[in-house]
Design an enzyme around this catalytic site. Sequence first.
Site, PDB file in Angstrom:
ATOM      1  N   HIS A 151      -6.895   4.125   5.257  1.00 29.72           N
ATOM      2  CA  HIS A 151      -5.961   3.646   6.284  1.00 29.72           C
ATOM      3  C   HIS A 151      -5.078   4.766   6.807  1.00 29.72           C
ATOM      4  O   HIS A 151      -4.653   5.631   6.051  1.00 29.72           O
ATOM      5  CB  HIS A 151      -5.046   2.549   5.710  1.00 29.72           C
ATOM      6  CG  HIS A 151      -5.792   1.277   5.425  1.00 29.72           C
ATOM      7  ND1 HIS A 151      -5.339   0.349   4.532  1.00 29.72           N
ATOM      8  CD2 HIS A 151      -6.956   0.801   5.914  1.00 29.72           C
ATOM      9  CE1 HIS A 151      -6.202  -0.652   4.483  1.00 29.72           C
ATOM     10  NE2 HIS A 151      -7.186  -0.405   5.312  1.00 29.72           N
ATOM     11  N   VAL A 209       5.268  -8.285 -10.791  1.00 28.81           N
ATOM     12  CA  VAL A 209       4.407  -7.152 -10.479  1.00 28.81           C
ATOM     13  C   VAL A 209       3.520  -6.848 -11.690  1.00 28.81           C
ATOM     14  O   VAL A 209       4.032  -6.662 -12.788  1.00 28.81           O
ATOM     15  CB  VAL A 209       5.260  -5.910 -10.113  1.00 28.81           C
ATOM     16  CG1 VAL A 209       4.365  -4.715  -9.788  1.00 28.81           C
ATOM     17  CG2 VAL A 209       6.178  -6.221  -8.943  1.00 28.81           C
ATOM     18  N   PRO A 210       2.227  -6.814 -11.502  1.00 30.94           N
ATOM     19  CA  PRO A 210       1.338  -6.505 -12.635  1.00 30.94           C
ATOM     20  C   PRO A 210       1.369  -5.008 -12.969  1.00 30.94           C
ATOM     21  O   PRO A 210       2.004  -4.235 -12.254  1.00 30.94           O
ATOM     22  CB  PRO A 210      -0.039  -6.914 -12.115  1.00 30.94           C
ATOM     23  CG  PRO A 210       0.052  -6.741 -10.646  1.00 30.94           C
ATOM     24  CD  PRO A 210       1.471  -7.021 -10.259  1.00 30.94           C
ATOM     25  N   ASP A 211       0.641  -4.626 -14.010  1.00 29.81           N
ATOM     26  CA  ASP A 211       0.569  -3.213 -14.360  1.00 29.81           C
ATOM     27  C   ASP A 211      -0.518  -2.494 -13.576  1.00 29.81           C
ATOM     28  O   ASP A 211      -0.476  -1.288 -13.406  1.00 29.81           O
ATOM     29  CB  ASP A 211       0.299  -3.045 -15.860  1.00 29.81           C
ATOM     30  CG  ASP A 211       1.477  -3.557 -16.676  1.00 29.81           C
ATOM     31  OD1 ASP A 211       2.617  -3.466 -16.177  1.00 29.81           O
ATOM     32  OD2 ASP A 211       1.246  -4.079 -17.785  1.00 29.81           O
ATOM     33  N   GLU A 224       0.839  -1.195   0.000  1.00 28.60           N
ATOM     34  CA  GLU A 224       0.000   0.000   0.000  1.00 28.60           C
ATOM     35  C   GLU A 224       0.871   1.240   0.000  1.00 28.60           C
ATOM     36  O   GLU A 224       1.989   1.212   0.513  1.00 28.60           O
ATOM     37  CB  GLU A 224      -0.854  -0.045   1.273  1.00 28.60           C
ATOM     38  CG  GLU A 224      -1.923   0.969   1.373  1.00 28.60           C
ATOM     39  CD  GLU A 224      -2.799   0.721   2.609  1.00 28.60           C
ATOM     40  OE1 GLU A 224      -3.719  -0.103   2.536  1.00 28.60           O
ATOM     41  OE2 GLU A 224      -2.540   1.362   3.634  1.00 28.60           O
ATOM     42  N   GLU A 277      11.916  -4.393  -9.980  1.00 29.81           N
ATOM     43  CA  GLU A 277      13.346  -4.408 -10.301  1.00 29.81           C
ATOM     44  C   GLU A 277      14.107  -5.423  -9.459  1.00 29.81           C
ATOM     45  O   GLU A 277      15.110  -5.964  -9.886  1.00 29.81           O
ATOM     46  CB  GLU A 277      13.941  -3.010 -10.096  1.00 29.81           C
ATOM     47  CG  GLU A 277      13.566  -2.080 -11.232  1.00 29.81           C
ATOM     48  CD  GLU A 277      14.007  -0.640 -10.979  1.00 29.81           C
ATOM     49  OE1 GLU A 277      13.751   0.190 -11.860  1.00 29.81           O
ATOM     50  OE2 GLU A 277      14.583  -0.357  -9.889  1.00 29.81           O
ATOM     51  N   ALA A 278      13.603  -5.673  -8.267  1.00 33.48           N
ATOM     52  CA  ALA A 278      14.290  -6.635  -7.397  1.00 33.48           C
ATOM     53  C   ALA A 278      13.929  -8.077  -7.742  1.00 33.48           C
ATOM     54  O   ALA A 278      14.450  -9.010  -7.136  1.00 33.48           O
ATOM     55  CB  ALA A 278      13.940  -6.338  -5.940  1.00 33.48           C
ATOM     56  N   GLY A 279      12.976  -8.251  -8.663  1.00 34.62           N
ATOM     57  CA  GLY A 279      12.674  -9.610  -9.097  1.00 34.62           C
ATOM     58  C   GLY A 279      11.294 -10.117  -8.746  1.00 34.62           C
ATOM     59  O   GLY A 279      10.960 -11.266  -9.044  1.00 34.62           O
TER      60      GLY A 279
END
Lengths: 618, 443
Positions: free
Chosen positions: A276, A302-304, A234, A297-299
């Site tokens: 929240h 991740v979706p768009d 989040e 970038e860390a691998g």
Amino acid sequence: MAERPEYVLFDRDTEAIVFGYQQNAIQRMLDFDYVCRREKASVAAIVNPTRAGLHQCFWGNKPILLPMYRTLKEAVEKHPQTDVMVNFASFRSAYPTTMEALDYPNLRTIAIIAEGVPERRSKEIISKASKLGKNIIGPATVGGLRAGAFKIGNTAGMLDNIIDAKLHRPGSVAYVSKSGGLSNEMNMMLAVNTDGVYEGVALGGDRYPGSLFIDHILRYQANPEIKMIVLLGEIGGRDEYPVVEALKSGKITKPLVAWCIGTSAKMFASGVQFGHAGARADAEEETADAKNIALKEAGAIVPDSFNDFDEKIKTTYDKLVADGTITPAEDVDPPPIPQDFNKALAAGTIRRPPQFISTISDDRGEELRYCGVKISSIIEDDYGLGGVIGLLWFKKKLPPWASKFIESVVLITADHGPAVSGAHNSIVAARAGKDLISSLVSGLLTIGPRFGGAVQGSAEHFTEYLYRGDQPEFMVKEMKKKNVNIQGIGHRIKSVTNPDVRVEILVKYAKENFPVTETLDYALSVEAITTTKRNNLILNVDGCIGVLSCDMLRGLGYTREETLEFVKLGGLNAFFVLGRSIGFMGHIMDQKRLSSRLYRHPWDDIAYMMPDEPEEVE
Amino acid sequence: MAQKPIREFDAKNMLAKNWQEFVGDAFAFAGKLALVDPDTNLDDLPNQIDWLRTDRLVVKPDMLMGKRGKHGLILLDGSWDDAKKWLNEKRGSDVTIGEVTGELTHFLIEPFVKAEKEYYVAISSKRDGDEVLFSTEGGVDIEEKMKEGKVVEIFVPITEEIDNIDIESKLPADLSPELKPKFGAFIKGLFKYYQELGYAFLEINPFVVHGANLIPLDLKCRIDDTAVFEAAKYWGDISFPAPFGRKLSDEEKYIKMLDGKSGASLKLTILNPKGKIWTMVAGGGASVIYTDTIADLGYAGELANYGEYSGNPSTDETYEYAKTIIDMMTREKNSDGSPKFLIIGGGIANFTDVDKTFTGINKAMIDYKDKLLETPVWIYVRRGGPNYQTGLKNIRETGESIGVPIKVYGPETVLTKIVTMAFEDTTGGAPSDETKGTPEEVR
């Protein structure tokens, strides 16, 4: 207590203490246990600061009792096998109760549900827990669960959802989300796109949640039964970055599908505070976009956008199945779960013949109603006492002549002095120090065939002969033959020459207003005969009320059969009981005000006629 | 509930009132402050606050905005007449700071103080404690000074008492030996004040020292409003104003009032009252996802509101909430006559009773039947959780009975799919071939 590896917070033997008397949440935990086919309930004890004792709930369809203590100390001492506390304490007391719980060595994990715990207090809790090597979930969360093993409080909602999301048996995917509300969304999403949830934790929406993404993800990494990890982050805070670092350093090797919500915040110039508390970016790294990029970038996978999250989860999972990492968990049929009665009733899926039927009033709606009439109209439209009696006793909206008659009856029967049986009894009871209700009942219990029963009795006698079509002369003759006094005839003092004014008023009123006076006319014909025998054998006030009540019913459209039915169910005693209660209560209050002392009947008023010795019986 | 900024007037006033208890005698802070709000009568103000006529003054807007100096929004070293003239010019005028434009409504007036030596102090909350920053070279370029290493950092672990920390020895060398103990005492006092009063951030940049007096010139802070039950006695009568440029509308104020009274959570922010897409979403997380998705699809400009309701609100509360939103969205038609969309979304609730909350929404829909049809409004629903079957059935029946196009989906449909559907929908909500490939509606 069974030894558990560090990475296991909950298993099928986990037992918890629930702090706070949250009956629904407790039942939901037990229902979950039951469909998971656990051997033992996961709730060992309840702490309820206001009441100790036993709480009744269900294990399947079997009622069971859970012990309830006032203090956590007691619960922990009596149930040393517990290692989880589900803390439902309010935002005010979440802090002290959690700090206390941390002091008990056996409590290893504490879930704090309350929203609104001050940040400083959360920080103190975090610090203490970390020193002691304990786990905190929350605050401001629904908790979490391990599928097929244990769930915290209300997590995953109700049973139908638990079954639909296959949470009654473990899958291969573990998730951690910030939002408690979205955890259930994740349960369903994983059930649809993978073989289901192994474990899921919702950290809670606060700025300083008690545990972080990395804490749980490292546990998931260490647990060989978990094959794939999902993170739902989040906007706000930097708690996702340790995960980024762990990905980079190779500490996380399992596939991680991740998404941080709040990407739209950039659209709103003046800074919207999302729902929240922690959902607010104070720096570029705290934005959802920055975190999503860093994770990618860390691998991480991740979706768009969130819209594609399910797809990414599915393709990642399918790959793991294809390469043999995952052997999909089999679907298991849950044991049949009895439906909750109230829920099924509300849903209209069950019916049952009711034990009670009520046809005179209903208190369930917005307003109380007597026979369909709202209580507000009863006041506004001036129903009066007679009108209300009409609604509740006769289920009719009475015409004015009838309600006025009823009110007159109440007024006339209200009292007859302190000497009559009922009033005397009330007074004696009141003077013995009994309360109002006991004293009143003591008086009422005398009402019957000899005292006050003439209203009822006269109605019975006169209707019997009238309805059978017998002449008054025949009635007088037959009653004489049976040696039965005609109820309602005769007065101690009043006579033809000295008539009872109450009777005169009632007779006049009835003659002028009642549509039917057949019973009165019949009784007056009887009186004409009896008064020729003795001049005090007049229709007395009780008799008059009795016969007029029958005429009132006839005037309201009752048939003779219906009138008789009302008489037989003792309906006419009701008028006398109602009226005379006013007088009895008056006498009781009178005695109390006077502080009258205990009544003792004087010896000289009792003839003592005891034999010297009892008669012996062989 | 979150960390919230407060007005500089409230913050300084609070500091002055509690100064003696926390900071004590190291320095004094008189707290000469005057607030001008829209109701203030400038002609009468000096009758209530006498130093306004005798002191030289500083005047600046007090509306949670930065960069006031850069935007020419500070009056320095003026007389009361200067101040009044300046205020009359500025009051009610619009200014643009960054991307935000707003009306100037609140101002802070203080005595003007010549700043020879400016100091800097800030305390901010970290997960494992709090960080104190201090510098003898305060002022606007403090960030530069940080890079130059001219700001000392003192970390106070959450479990540590500030009194057990040797502040003095950590203070910069250029602070005179007489001042060091006094500054040490001031920082300790300020830290306790920050701690006890539920602050999450407190920055005074700069402050000056005149003899025995310490005068904060510029003060910024954020308070953790959940600390209210512990700290309200120190706070006094403070407010949590909306950010600059966000004047709360009557509807937002109404929902805020309901939220304050309720154990449940009810939030509403109007983004664009003429927007085509209105949302009424259950849940703090789900509401963000809906907003994200609408923005991702390129419709951020059409989004009328952000909001959420959660924590098992009562039927009455959801009725009021729904009424407020439906009322706003049906005040005007779209200029091109196209429909407006109402997204009644939400995740799969854990414990919120869906049927109960939807009953309130249904009631509002019935109340606004004519306006919904006239605008027209098309409704898309997705929700799961306790009693969702009954809830969804009832909302569908309500929509159908009043003739409003409505589509209703349950938990097996991904929560944001209704957003895509709404945008792609050209049929007015009637299920048709075009929705092929989308999940079954709940009947």
